[in-house]
Design an enzyme around this catalytic site. Sequence first.
Site, PDB file in Angstrom:
ATOM      1  N   TYR A  48       0.814  -1.232   0.000  1.00  0.00           N
ATOM      2  CA  TYR A  48       0.000   0.000   0.000  1.00  0.00           C
ATOM      3  C   TYR A  48       0.839   1.269   0.000  1.00  0.00           C
ATOM      4  O   TYR A  48       0.281   2.371   0.019  1.00  0.00           O
ATOM      5  CB  TYR A  48      -0.975  -0.013   1.190  1.00  0.00           C
ATOM      6  CG  TYR A  48      -1.878  -1.220   1.102  1.00  0.00           C
ATOM      7  CD1 TYR A  48      -2.930  -1.242   0.188  1.00  0.00           C
ATOM      8  CD2 TYR A  48      -1.633  -2.352   1.853  1.00  0.00           C
ATOM      9  CE1 TYR A  48      -3.726  -2.368   0.055  1.00  0.00           C
ATOM     10  CE2 TYR A  48      -2.428  -3.481   1.726  1.00  0.00           C
ATOM     11  CZ  TYR A  48      -3.473  -3.483   0.826  1.00  0.00           C
ATOM     12  OH  TYR A  48      -4.252  -4.593   0.678  1.00  0.00           O
ATOM     13  N   GLU A 116       9.408  15.382  -1.310  1.00  0.00           N
ATOM     14  CA  GLU A 116       8.418  15.245  -0.235  1.00  0.00           C
ATOM     15  C   GLU A 116       8.834  16.087   0.951  1.00  0.00           C
ATOM     16  O   GLU A 116       9.995  16.499   1.061  1.00  0.00           O
ATOM     17  CB  GLU A 116       8.317  13.780   0.199  1.00  0.00           C
ATOM     18  CG  GLU A 116       7.458  12.954  -0.732  1.00  0.00           C
ATOM     19  CD  GLU A 116       7.243  11.530  -0.242  1.00  0.00           C
ATOM     20  OE1 GLU A 116       7.878  11.117   0.745  1.00  0.00           O
ATOM     21  OE2 GLU A 116       6.418  10.840  -0.864  1.00  0.00           O
ATOM     22  N   HIS A 238      -0.370   9.789  10.212  1.00  0.00           N
ATOM     23  CA  HIS A 238      -0.569  10.606   9.020  1.00  0.00           C
ATOM     24  C   HIS A 238      -1.710  11.563   9.333  1.00  0.00           C
ATOM     25  O   HIS A 238      -2.761  11.123   9.816  1.00  0.00           O
ATOM     26  CB  HIS A 238      -0.904   9.730   7.813  1.00  0.00           C
ATOM     27  CG  HIS A 238      -0.814  10.466   6.527  1.00  0.00           C
ATOM     28  ND1 HIS A 238      -1.776  11.354   6.124  1.00  0.00           N
ATOM     29  CD2 HIS A 238       0.147  10.479   5.579  1.00  0.00           C
ATOM     30  CE1 HIS A 238      -1.408  11.874   4.969  1.00  0.00           C
ATOM     31  NE2 HIS A 238      -0.248  11.365   4.615  1.00  0.00           N
ATOM     32  N   ARG A 284       3.757  17.862   9.418  1.00  0.00           N
ATOM     33  CA  ARG A 284       2.798  16.782   9.638  1.00  0.00           C
ATOM     34  C   ARG A 284       2.416  16.550  11.096  1.00  0.00           C
ATOM     35  O   ARG A 284       1.241  16.378  11.417  1.00  0.00           O
ATOM     36  CB  ARG A 284       3.415  15.459   9.169  1.00  0.00           C
ATOM     37  CG  ARG A 284       3.128  15.148   7.748  1.00  0.00           C
ATOM     38  CD  ARG A 284       3.633  13.760   7.476  1.00  0.00           C
ATOM     39  NE  ARG A 284       3.532  13.509   6.043  1.00  0.00           N
ATOM     40  CZ  ARG A 284       3.765  12.334   5.480  1.00  0.00           C
ATOM     41  NH1 ARG A 284       4.137  11.307   6.206  1.00  0.00           N
ATOM     42  NH2 ARG A 284       3.641  12.174   4.191  1.00  0.00           N
ATOM     43  N   HIS A 345       0.324   5.347  11.215  1.00  0.00           N
ATOM     44  CA  HIS A 345       0.888   5.139   9.884  1.00  0.00           C
ATOM     45  C   HIS A 345       2.170   4.308   9.914  1.00  0.00           C
ATOM     46  O   HIS A 345       2.362   3.427   9.109  1.00  0.00           O
ATOM     47  CB  HIS A 345       1.165   6.518   9.291  1.00  0.00           C
ATOM     48  CG  HIS A 345       1.509   6.525   7.845  1.00  0.00           C
ATOM     49  ND1 HIS A 345       0.743   5.901   6.896  1.00  0.00           N
ATOM     50  CD2 HIS A 345       2.552   7.104   7.173  1.00  0.00           C
ATOM     51  CE1 HIS A 345       1.288   6.081   5.694  1.00  0.00           C
ATOM     52  NE2 HIS A 345       2.382   6.789   5.847  1.00  0.00           N
ATOM     53  N   ARG A 380      10.261   9.583  11.584  1.00  0.00           N
ATOM     54  CA  ARG A 380      10.720   9.061  10.291  1.00  0.00           C
ATOM     55  C   ARG A 380      10.612  10.126   9.214  1.00  0.00           C
ATOM     56  O   ARG A 380       9.572  10.772   9.062  1.00  0.00           O
ATOM     57  CB  ARG A 380       9.864   7.869   9.902  1.00  0.00           C
ATOM     58  CG  ARG A 380      10.134   7.351   8.502  1.00  0.00           C
ATOM     59  CD  ARG A 380       9.068   6.355   8.080  1.00  0.00           C
ATOM     60  NE  ARG A 380       7.818   6.998   7.793  1.00  0.00           N
ATOM     61  CZ  ARG A 380       7.086   6.817   6.683  1.00  0.00           C
ATOM     62  NH1 ARG A 380       7.516   5.982   5.757  1.00  0.00           N
ATOM     63  NH2 ARG A 380       5.948   7.427   6.501  1.00  0.00           N
ATOM     64  N   LEU A 386      11.017   2.362   3.105  1.00  0.00           N
ATOM     65  CA  LEU A 386      11.251   1.314   2.100  1.00  0.00           C
ATOM     66  C   LEU A 386      12.759   1.174   1.873  1.00  0.00           C
ATOM     67  O   LEU A 386      13.281   0.073   1.709  1.00  0.00           O
ATOM     68  CB  LEU A 386      10.533   1.666   0.792  1.00  0.00           C
ATOM     69  CG  LEU A 386       8.990   1.622   0.851  1.00  0.00           C
ATOM     70  CD1 LEU A 386       8.389   2.256  -0.403  1.00  0.00           C
ATOM     71  CD2 LEU A 386       8.467   0.204   1.014  1.00  0.00           C
TER      72      LEU A 386
HETATM   73  C1  LIG Z   1      -0.612   3.557   3.146  1.00  0.00           C
HETATM   74  C2  LIG Z   1       0.879   3.501   3.352  1.00  0.00           C
HETATM   75  C3  LIG Z   1       1.707   4.294   2.573  1.00  0.00           C
HETATM   76  C4  LIG Z   1       3.097   4.240   2.757  1.00  0.00           C
HETATM   77  N1  LIG Z   1       3.904   4.968   1.937  1.00  0.00           N
HETATM   78  C5  LIG Z   1       5.242   4.846   2.043  1.00  0.00           C
HETATM   79  C6  LIG Z   1       6.119   5.493   1.122  1.00  0.00           C
HETATM   80  O1  LIG Z   1       5.683   6.156   0.201  1.00  0.00           O
HETATM   81  N2  LIG Z   1       7.466   5.355   1.295  1.00  0.00           N
HETATM   82  C7  LIG Z   1       8.007   4.600   2.298  1.00  0.00           C
HETATM   83  O2  LIG Z   1       9.241   4.511   2.405  1.00  0.00           O
HETATM   84  N3  LIG Z   1       7.202   3.964   3.178  1.00  0.00           N
HETATM   85  C8  LIG Z   1       5.838   4.043   3.057  1.00  0.00           C
HETATM   86  N4  LIG Z   1       5.045   3.379   3.934  1.00  0.00           N
HETATM   87  C9  LIG Z   1       5.669   2.518   4.936  1.00  0.00           C
HETATM   88  C10 LIG Z   1       6.189   1.235   4.271  1.00  0.00           C
HETATM   89  O3  LIG Z   1       5.234   0.779   3.341  1.00  0.00           O
HETATM   90  C11 LIG Z   1       6.436   0.125   5.283  1.00  0.00           C
HETATM   91  O4  LIG Z   1       7.188   0.595   6.349  1.00  0.00           O
HETATM   92  C12 LIG Z   1       7.176  -1.058   4.642  1.00  0.00           C
HETATM   93  O5  LIG Z   1       6.497  -1.478   3.487  1.00  0.00           O
HETATM   94  C13 LIG Z   1       7.296  -2.209   5.616  1.00  0.00           C
HETATM   95  O6  LIG Z   1       7.789  -3.326   4.949  1.00  0.00           O
HETATM   96  P1  LIG Z   1       8.071  -4.658   5.767  1.00  0.00           P
HETATM   97  O7  LIG Z   1       8.562  -5.652   4.801  1.00  0.00           O
HETATM   98  O8  LIG Z   1       8.899  -4.352   6.949  1.00  0.00           O
HETATM   99  O9  LIG Z   1       6.616  -5.072   6.350  1.00  0.00           O
HETATM  100  P2  LIG Z   1       5.262  -5.383   5.593  1.00  0.00           P
HETATM  101  O10 LIG Z   1       5.321  -4.954   4.192  1.00  0.00           O
HETATM  102  O11 LIG Z   1       4.165  -4.861   6.425  1.00  0.00           O
HETATM  103  O12 LIG Z   1       5.205  -6.979   5.617  1.00  0.00           O
HETATM  104  C14 LIG Z   1       4.973  -7.679   6.821  1.00  0.00           C
HETATM  105  C15 LIG Z   1       4.712  -9.133   6.483  1.00  0.00           C
HETATM  106  O13 LIG Z   1       4.740  -9.927   7.673  1.00  0.00           O
HETATM  107  C16 LIG Z   1       3.656 -10.846   7.653  1.00  0.00           C
HETATM  108  N5  LIG Z   1       3.355 -11.245   9.040  1.00  0.00           N
HETATM  109  C17 LIG Z   1       3.090 -10.446  10.105  1.00  0.00           C
HETATM  110  N6  LIG Z   1       2.890 -11.189  11.209  1.00  0.00           N
HETATM  111  C18 LIG Z   1       3.038 -12.492  10.839  1.00  0.00           C
HETATM  112  C19 LIG Z   1       2.935 -13.738  11.521  1.00  0.00           C
HETATM  113  N7  LIG Z   1       2.628 -13.838  12.840  1.00  0.00           N
HETATM  114  N8  LIG Z   1       3.135 -14.892  10.815  1.00  0.00           N
HETATM  115  C20 LIG Z   1       3.426 -14.844   9.492  1.00  0.00           C
HETATM  116  N9  LIG Z   1       3.522 -13.700   8.783  1.00  0.00           N
HETATM  117  C21 LIG Z   1       3.339 -12.534   9.455  1.00  0.00           C
HETATM  118  C22 LIG Z   1       2.556 -10.048   6.970  1.00  0.00           C
HETATM  119  O14 LIG Z   1       1.521 -10.904   6.533  1.00  0.00           O
HETATM  120  C23 LIG Z   1       3.348  -9.379   5.851  1.00  0.00           C
HETATM  121  O15 LIG Z   1       3.542 -10.289   4.785  1.00  0.00           O
HETATM  122  C24 LIG Z   1       3.652   3.415   3.766  1.00  0.00           C
HETATM  123  C25 LIG Z   1       2.811   2.629   4.556  1.00  0.00           C
HETATM  124  C26 LIG Z   1       1.441   2.654   4.347  1.00  0.00           C
HETATM  125  C27 LIG Z   1       0.569   1.759   5.186  1.00  0.00           C
END
Ligand SMILES: Cc1cc2nc3c(=O)[nH]c(=O)nc-3n(C[C@H](O)[C@H](O)[C@H](O)COP(=O)(O)OP(=O)(O)OC[C@H]3O[C@@H](n4cnc5c(N)ncnc54)[C@H](O)[C@@H]3O)c2cc1C
Length: 526
Positions: A48, A116, A238, A284, A345, A380, A386
């Site tokens: 997302y 940004e 946010h 923000r 957020h 942050r 990302l």
């Molecule tokens: C709407 C939105 C907009 C954003 N925009 C930006 C942006 O423009 N730029 C930016 O840098 N960041 C942005 N962010 C933040 C960024 O998207 C996240 O910080 C980043 O994607 C996190 O990645 P991750 O791999 O750590 O976790 P996630 O992508 O959240 O993945 C977590 C994974 O763990 C799995 N999981 C969790 N618990 C368990 C469990 N008990 N057992 C098995 N699986 C589990 C989930 O199912 C998922 O697959 C945004 C966030 C949101 C919500």
Amino acid sequence: MRDSERIQTDVLVVGSGIAGLSFALKACHYADVVVVTKKERVESNTNYAQGGVAAVFDPEDSHAIHVADTLVAGAGLCHGRSVEELVREGPERVRELMDWGVRFSREDGRVSLGREAGHSERRILHAADLTGREIERALLAAVAAEPRISLLEDHFVWSIATVMDPKWNRVRCAGALVLDVHAARWKEVDARAVMLAAGGTGYLYRHTTNPDIATGDGITLGYAAGAAVANLEFVQFHPTAMYPAEARAQLVSEAVRGEGAVLTRRDGVEFMTSYHPAGSLAPRDIVARACDAEMKQTGDGFVLLDLSPIDPAVVARRFPNIVRECAERGIDLPRDPIPVVPAAHYQCGGLLTDWDGRTSLTGLYAAGEIACTGVHGANRLASNSLLEAVVFSHRASIRLAADLYALPLAPSYSWTLPELKAAGNPAADVEREIRDLMWHKVGIVRSDDRLEGARAQIHDLSRDPILRDGTGPGAMRARQAEFMREVATLIVRCAQRRRESRGLHFTESHPRRDNEHFLRDTVLAR
Ligand SMILES: Cc1cc2nc3c(=O)[nH]c(=O)nc-3n(C[C@H](O)[C@H](O)[C@H](O)COP(=O)(O)OP(=O)(O)OC[C@H]3O[C@@H](n4cnc5c(N)ncnc54)[C@H](O)[C@@H]3O)c2cc1C
């Protein structure tokens, strides 16, 4: 039929977002990797993400400026070396994303760089305004092509296994107990190392931009296994999510206020100019706090964003996505105002790691939003998350390649398998209570009294078991509610320790920054 199966692998990765997938793509060059994810593979915060990934690509930009911008946002708590590594390695890791097939938007043959809030230069690589979806698509395709990676959907990590390692005389991570949700069967996964990439905690709050996977499971799992956590009090909100914002709320980007939209109360009275000279374009965290204060004062569940000062043609041209989303809700832009609310957020804190993704528990690694690497400090900088995920997953993969020789599979150990059926309160009720109390008492504006009230309420909630209805999905939901309860406790404990206001942690009881006592991380260890 046995209700449990034993699996052995070199590396177990928990999570299929950017951190877990990019780590798996590296680790599969020297190890067999199993990736488990609790829902469908795409369901993650990553999917997302809208804005983009920050990295220095513009000749006018420099590492020093990106570092400086990050440090300013972090309000004194960033770890200098982590920020240096993030910025220095960033462009190479972004190129790797492109090699894996991510198609960033381009202009005149070059990657298009957006700007940004908080960034002094143009450095946001993006795929239109659906960057996360494009990253997730490309990484999943790359993972599917790797024979040494198996990806298991609807596999929920229930607990982390630890054993005493006789060679080093210390406790280490040995694998995890995983519930195959649809089959309602257990998988006991023996692994030489576990990478927790299980994401953030946004869904602990009533209003959030995060999907319902963001329940902080990994933070609870890691902490329960013996890893330290840090800085969980720094939750980023946010300021303008479309109301209602129960989960995966639609963001209304700052650009709308940039074009002239104004925040008002429900009675149409503009309020931001009494909080900040920049009015609705204030930073923000100030906008989020002001909206929260107005909502508390009026008792309304939202404030309004009035787009009527903007030329209708500009609204239609610049914000087609927002116009469409609003139309689906019966809001006719720019005539009607949009009801908005600040929404949880991003979690800046998490499992404390070193520069190479190692937690304080041997054999357990963490990366992505779940990790506290020192990059974000108390706040942050937009689009650094990302980037942090790919940079520190990469570092962790190099570290693990070297560590793996000292991490053989643990000698056999046995699990007591949990019951799938148990009496207790419905998980949905527990979730609702946690999300409400976190919103009202541990939200944007805190106080000693409200935090103490939250602590007591969570403590009371913890006395009662949570209903398991005998099915896999029911057991997962119940366990997730337990995780939410635990991580809520950890957030409150961190917030109670920080008796000052800094970055994203604002408390009326201690409204000033106190560098003498609190220029340090809040660390909790069992
Ligand atoms: C709407 C939105 C907009 C954003 N925009 C930006 C942006 O423009 N730029 C930016 O840098 N960041 C942005 N962010 C933040 C960024 O998207 C996240 O910080 C980043 O994607 C996190 O990645 P991750 O791999 O750590 O976790 P996630 O992508 O959240 O993945 C977590 C994974 O763990 C799995 N999981 C969790 N618990 C368990 C469990 N008990 N057992 C098995 N699986 C589990 C989930 O199912 C998922 O697959 C945004 C966030 C949101 C919500």
